[in-house]
Design a protein around this motif. Sequence first.
Motif, PDB file in Angstrom:
ATOM      1  N   GLU A   1       0.829  -1.207   0.000  1.00  0.00           N
ATOM      2  CA  GLU A   1       0.000   0.000   0.000  1.00  0.00           C
ATOM      3  C   GLU A   1       0.861   1.255   0.000  1.00  0.00           C
ATOM      4  O   GLU A   1       1.854   1.349   0.724  1.00  0.00           O
ATOM      5  CB  GLU A   1      -0.907  -0.007   1.243  1.00  0.00           C
ATOM      6  CG  GLU A   1      -1.961   1.070   1.255  1.00  0.00           C
ATOM      7  CD  GLU A   1      -2.939   0.899   2.412  1.00  0.00           C
ATOM      8  OE1 GLU A   1      -4.133   0.730   2.159  1.00  0.00           O
ATOM      9  OE2 GLU A   1      -2.489   0.925   3.572  1.00  0.00           O
ATOM     10  N   ASP A   2       0.484   2.208  -0.835  1.00  0.00           N
ATOM     11  CA  ASP A   2       1.175   3.498  -0.874  1.00  0.00           C
ATOM     12  C   ASP A   2       0.730   4.307   0.337  1.00  0.00           C
ATOM     13  O   ASP A   2      -0.439   4.683   0.449  1.00  0.00           O
ATOM     14  CB  ASP A   2       0.817   4.231  -2.170  1.00  0.00           C
ATOM     15  CG  ASP A   2       1.469   5.609  -2.256  1.00  0.00           C
ATOM     16  OD1 ASP A   2       2.286   5.949  -1.374  1.00  0.00           O
ATOM     17  OD2 ASP A   2       1.154   6.353  -3.210  1.00  0.00           O
ATOM     18  N   GLU A   3       1.644   4.573   1.248  1.00  0.00           N
ATOM     19  CA  GLU A   3       1.296   5.266   2.488  1.00  0.00           C
ATOM     20  C   GLU A   3       1.609   6.759   2.444  1.00  0.00           C
ATOM     21  O   GLU A   3       1.581   7.434   3.473  1.00  0.00           O
ATOM     22  CB  GLU A   3       2.028   4.612   3.664  1.00  0.00           C
ATOM     23  CG  GLU A   3       1.609   3.165   3.899  1.00  0.00           C
ATOM     24  CD  GLU A   3       2.178   2.593   5.185  1.00  0.00           C
ATOM     25  OE1 GLU A   3       2.956   3.307   5.857  1.00  0.00           O
ATOM     26  OE2 GLU A   3       1.850   1.439   5.517  1.00  0.00           O
ATOM     27  N   SER A   4       1.866   7.289   1.276  1.00  0.00           N
ATOM     28  CA  SER A   4       2.199   8.709   1.168  1.00  0.00           C
ATOM     29  C   SER A   4       0.986   9.579   1.462  1.00  0.00           C
ATOM     30  O   SER A   4      -0.167   9.179   1.249  1.00  0.00           O
ATOM     31  CB  SER A   4       2.746   9.022  -0.224  1.00  0.00           C
ATOM     32  OG  SER A   4       1.794   8.674  -1.220  1.00  0.00           O
ATOM     33  N   ILE A   5       1.254  10.763   1.974  1.00  0.00           N
ATOM     34  CA  ILE A   5       0.217  11.744   2.307  1.00  0.00           C
ATOM     35  C   ILE A   5       0.420  12.967   1.412  1.00  0.00           C
ATOM     36  O   ILE A   5       1.533  13.491   1.315  1.00  0.00           O
ATOM     37  CB  ILE A   5       0.295  12.143   3.785  1.00  0.00           C
ATOM     38  CG1 ILE A   5       0.013  10.911   4.665  1.00  0.00           C
ATOM     39  CG2 ILE A   5      -0.688  13.262   4.106  1.00  0.00           C
ATOM     40  CD1 ILE A   5       0.234  11.160   6.144  1.00  0.00           C
ATOM     41  N   HIS A   6      -0.645  13.407   0.745  1.00  0.00           N
ATOM     42  CA  HIS A   6      -0.539  14.496  -0.213  1.00  0.00           C
ATOM     43  C   HIS A   6      -1.380  15.692   0.218  1.00  0.00           C
ATOM     44  O   HIS A   6      -2.519  15.515   0.668  1.00  0.00           O
ATOM     45  CB  HIS A   6      -1.005  14.033  -1.595  1.00  0.00           C
ATOM     46  CG  HIS A   6      -0.310  12.806  -2.084  1.00  0.00           C
ATOM     47  ND1 HIS A   6       0.954  12.833  -2.631  1.00  0.00           N
ATOM     48  CD2 HIS A   6      -0.689  11.498  -2.095  1.00  0.00           C
ATOM     49  CE1 HIS A   6       1.316  11.612  -2.970  1.00  0.00           C
ATOM     50  NE2 HIS A   6       0.336  10.775  -2.652  1.00  0.00           N
ATOM     51  N   PRO A   7      -0.873  16.903   0.058  1.00  0.00           N
ATOM     52  CA  PRO A   7      -1.696  18.090   0.308  1.00  0.00           C
ATOM     53  C   PRO A   7      -2.883  18.116  -0.651  1.00  0.00           C
ATOM     54  O   PRO A   7      -2.814  17.621  -1.775  1.00  0.00           O
ATOM     55  CB  PRO A   7      -0.732  19.244   0.029  1.00  0.00           C
ATOM     56  CG  PRO A   7       0.631  18.666   0.149  1.00  0.00           C
ATOM     57  CD  PRO A   7       0.516  17.248  -0.310  1.00  0.00           C
ATOM     58  N   PHE A   8      -3.965  18.708  -0.182  1.00  0.00           N
ATOM     59  CA  PHE A   8      -5.190  18.788  -0.979  1.00  0.00           C
ATOM     60  C   PHE A   8      -5.812  20.160  -0.768  1.00  0.00           C
ATOM     61  O   PHE A   8      -5.710  20.740   0.319  1.00  0.00           O
ATOM     62  CB  PHE A   8      -6.158  17.684  -0.535  1.00  0.00           C
ATOM     63  CG  PHE A   8      -7.547  17.803  -1.115  1.00  0.00           C
ATOM     64  CD1 PHE A   8      -7.812  17.381  -2.395  1.00  0.00           C
ATOM     65  CD2 PHE A   8      -8.581  18.339  -0.354  1.00  0.00           C
ATOM     66  CE1 PHE A   8      -9.096  17.479  -2.933  1.00  0.00           C
ATOM     67  CE2 PHE A   8      -9.863  18.447  -0.880  1.00  0.00           C
ATOM     68  CZ  PHE A   8     -10.114  18.005  -2.173  1.00  0.00           C
ATOM     69  N   LYS A   9      -6.433  20.685  -1.805  1.00  0.00           N
ATOM     70  CA  LYS A   9      -7.139  21.960  -1.678  1.00  0.00           C
ATOM     71  C   LYS A   9      -8.543  21.846  -2.242  1.00  0.00           C
ATOM     72  O   LYS A   9      -8.762  21.209  -3.274  1.00  0.00           O
ATOM     73  CB  LYS A   9      -6.378  23.076  -2.409  1.00  0.00           C
ATOM     74  CG  LYS A   9      -5.263  23.697  -1.594  1.00  0.00           C
ATOM     75  CD  LYS A   9      -4.925  25.088  -2.094  1.00  0.00           C
ATOM     76  CE  LYS A   9      -4.020  25.809  -1.089  1.00  0.00           C
ATOM     77  NZ  LYS A   9      -3.783  27.217  -1.483  1.00  0.00           N
ATOM     78  N   VAL A  10      -9.468  22.460  -1.546  1.00  0.00           N
ATOM     79  CA  VAL A  10     -10.831  22.558  -2.053  1.00  0.00           C
ATOM     80  C   VAL A  10     -10.810  23.588  -3.182  1.00  0.00           C
ATOM     81  O   VAL A  10     -10.164  24.631  -3.064  1.00  0.00           O
ATOM     82  CB  VAL A  10     -11.798  23.014  -0.948  1.00  0.00           C
ATOM     83  CG1 VAL A  10     -13.231  23.023  -1.457  1.00  0.00           C
ATOM     84  CG2 VAL A  10     -11.666  22.123   0.285  1.00  0.00           C
ATOM     85  N   ASP A  11     -11.506  23.282  -4.266  1.00  0.00           N
ATOM     86  CA  ASP A  11     -11.560  24.262  -5.355  1.00  0.00           C
ATOM     87  C   ASP A  11     -12.952  24.261  -5.965  1.00  0.00           C
ATOM     88  O   ASP A  11     -13.830  23.489  -5.587  1.00  0.00           O
ATOM     89  CB  ASP A  11     -10.490  23.987  -6.416  1.00  0.00           C
ATOM     90  CG  ASP A  11     -10.633  22.606  -7.055  1.00  0.00           C
ATOM     91  OD1 ASP A  11     -11.700  21.975  -6.881  1.00  0.00           O
ATOM     92  OD2 ASP A  11      -9.686  22.155  -7.721  1.00  0.00           O
ATOM     93  N   THR A  12     -13.171  25.148  -6.913  1.00  0.00           N
ATOM     94  CA  THR A  12     -14.446  25.234  -7.620  1.00  0.00           C
ATOM     95  C   THR A  12     -14.168  25.773  -9.013  1.00  0.00           C
ATOM     96  O   THR A  12     -13.018  26.028  -9.374  1.00  0.00           O
ATOM     97  CB  THR A  12     -15.445  26.122  -6.866  1.00  0.00           C
ATOM     98  OG1 THR A  12     -16.740  26.021  -7.495  1.00  0.00           O
ATOM     99  CG2 THR A  12     -15.017  27.577  -6.847  1.00  0.00           C
ATOM    100  N   SER A  13     -15.197  25.919  -9.805  1.00  0.00           N
ATOM    101  CA  SER A  13     -15.042  26.400 -11.169  1.00  0.00           C
ATOM    102  C   SER A  13     -16.287  27.170 -11.579  1.00  0.00           C
ATOM    103  O   SER A  13     -17.346  27.059 -10.958  1.00  0.00           O
ATOM    104  CB  SER A  13     -14.830  25.223 -12.126  1.00  0.00           C
ATOM    105  OG  SER A  13     -15.987  24.392 -12.156  1.00  0.00           O
ATOM    106  N   ASP A  14     -16.157  27.933 -12.660  1.00  0.00           N
ATOM    107  CA  ASP A  14     -17.311  28.655 -13.201  1.00  0.00           C
ATOM    108  C   ASP A  14     -18.401  27.672 -13.611  1.00  0.00           C
ATOM    109  O   ASP A  14     -19.589  27.931 -13.407  1.00  0.00           O
ATOM    110  CB  ASP A  14     -16.893  29.494 -14.413  1.00  0.00           C
ATOM    111  CG  ASP A  14     -15.978  30.656 -14.035  1.00  0.00           C
ATOM    112  OD1 ASP A  14     -15.994  31.055 -12.852  1.00  0.00           O
ATOM    113  OD2 ASP A  14     -15.250  31.147 -14.921  1.00  0.00           O
ATOM    114  N   GLU A  15     -17.982  26.526 -14.187  1.00  0.00           N
ATOM    115  CA  GLU A  15     -18.945  25.533 -14.659  1.00  0.00           C
ATOM    116  C   GLU A  15     -19.743  24.951 -13.496  1.00  0.00           C
ATOM    117  O   GLU A  15     -20.965  24.747 -13.613  1.00  0.00           O
ATOM    118  CB  GLU A  15     -18.219  24.407 -15.399  1.00  0.00           C
ATOM    119  CG  GLU A  15     -17.594  24.809 -16.732  1.00  0.00           C
ATOM    120  CD  GLU A  15     -16.308  25.593 -16.573  1.00  0.00           C
ATOM    121  OE1 GLU A  15     -15.876  26.255 -17.553  1.00  0.00           O
ATOM    122  OE2 GLU A  15     -15.730  25.565 -15.454  1.00  0.00           O
TER     123      GLU A  15
END
Length: 455
Positions: free
Chosen positions: A44-58
């Motif tokens: 199992e890949d145990e790496s932790i990645h940053p994440f950001k909430v985003d949105t779009s015009d669509e």
Amino acid sequence: MWLELLLASVLGLVIYWFFSRDKEESLPLEDGWWGPGAKPTSEEDESIHPFKVDTSDEEIEDLHQRIDKFRGSPPLEGSRFHYGFNSNYLKKIVSYWRNEFDWRKQVEMLNKYPHFKTNIEGLDIHFIHVKPTQQASGCTPKPLLMVHGWPGSFYEFYKIIPLLTDPKNHGLSDEHVFEVICPSIPGYGFSQAPSKQGFNSVAAARIFYKLMLRLGFQKFYIQGGDWGSLICTNMAQLVPSHVKGLHLNMALISRTFYTLTPLLGRRFGGLFGYTERDTQLLYPFKEKIFYSIMRESGYLHIQATKPDTVGCALNDSPVGLAAYILEKFSTWTNTEFRYLDDGGLERKFSLDELLTNIMLYWTTGTIISSQRFYKENMGQGFLAQRHERLKVFVPTGFAAFPCEILHAPEKWVRSKYPKLISYSYMERGGHFAAFEEPKLLAQDICKFVTLVELQ
């Protein structure tokens, strides 16, 4: 008279039998794979990645188009919230959502705390991890996992986080400073939905335990209400040696025995350990327990049997989704709010706060997968599950908010959690404790941790 005494004696023996069975058992940890397809043979890949909430015009344009097509419902004079969400007040919600609510601004607000994702048992697990910005001299932050429920989200904890991570600057004692981790339950928000049947609270508890280990925490505190209370309880049953303390603001105690005690408790209150406060919160029985459960449990029967059917409609209509969820934020905050035209929603929350929680369900399309959690936990019978029959042997604290859906007296809580060291009658508040009364909840968590560390 003699019949009542005999009945009381029999019930007393039953109570003694239940309370005397304190054999310490734990749940088997086991393992699982909930992603699509078969479990890979690779590690199992145990790496932790940053994440950001985003949105779009669509995304925003699609929302507005769907809101514009909302057909409404015929008004019913004097209905208030007795028939569900008041159709007249819903028009105000819809108008605000369409014309004034700024989702981009709320996305920026959501990103003020660090977000991350990591893959556990085949699922991408989302969580926020907030560390203290300032650390008191000689004070090591205490890791605290906080778990939400339905129809809430990780966002419920945004107001309590600064009180726990930076208490001194928010008018609280800095005796305890916390490092707070708030995950999204798989199938909620930004956590991937299970692809396989059977994902219940025990599986969620195991995944969150693995998350804490992955973050480097061998021992930690846990806190929850609603489903979070069950998930945290299961964590304490799975890995009691890793849980320093368990704090709850709701207890799912479902022994058949407890369906009988309220019927007799008013007359034999001393036998059941009821305090005067318990009596106030439990009686009159018909109104505060029987009728209340009947009024508020319709959603539960649907979601525990056929969640996908109603879920299809809610996932297609943003206004329908809002009405379905916000009705819970009315009556679960205070059942008396059903007598108000606006459901009392803006007495505890702002429209921005309420709609942000709705948007977390809408933009991720997770209302169906969130409802399936009821089917997985209750579809086969809640009482039939092993974890329901096991007691919890870690230090436990309980905050009894007066407007919770069903009040749990200390005696009830102690029957499931024999190491209950803190039981607090809270001054005010209902089901969404961290969202409604963050300061009261933060203070009770700190009081509980003090007691744990004095042991």
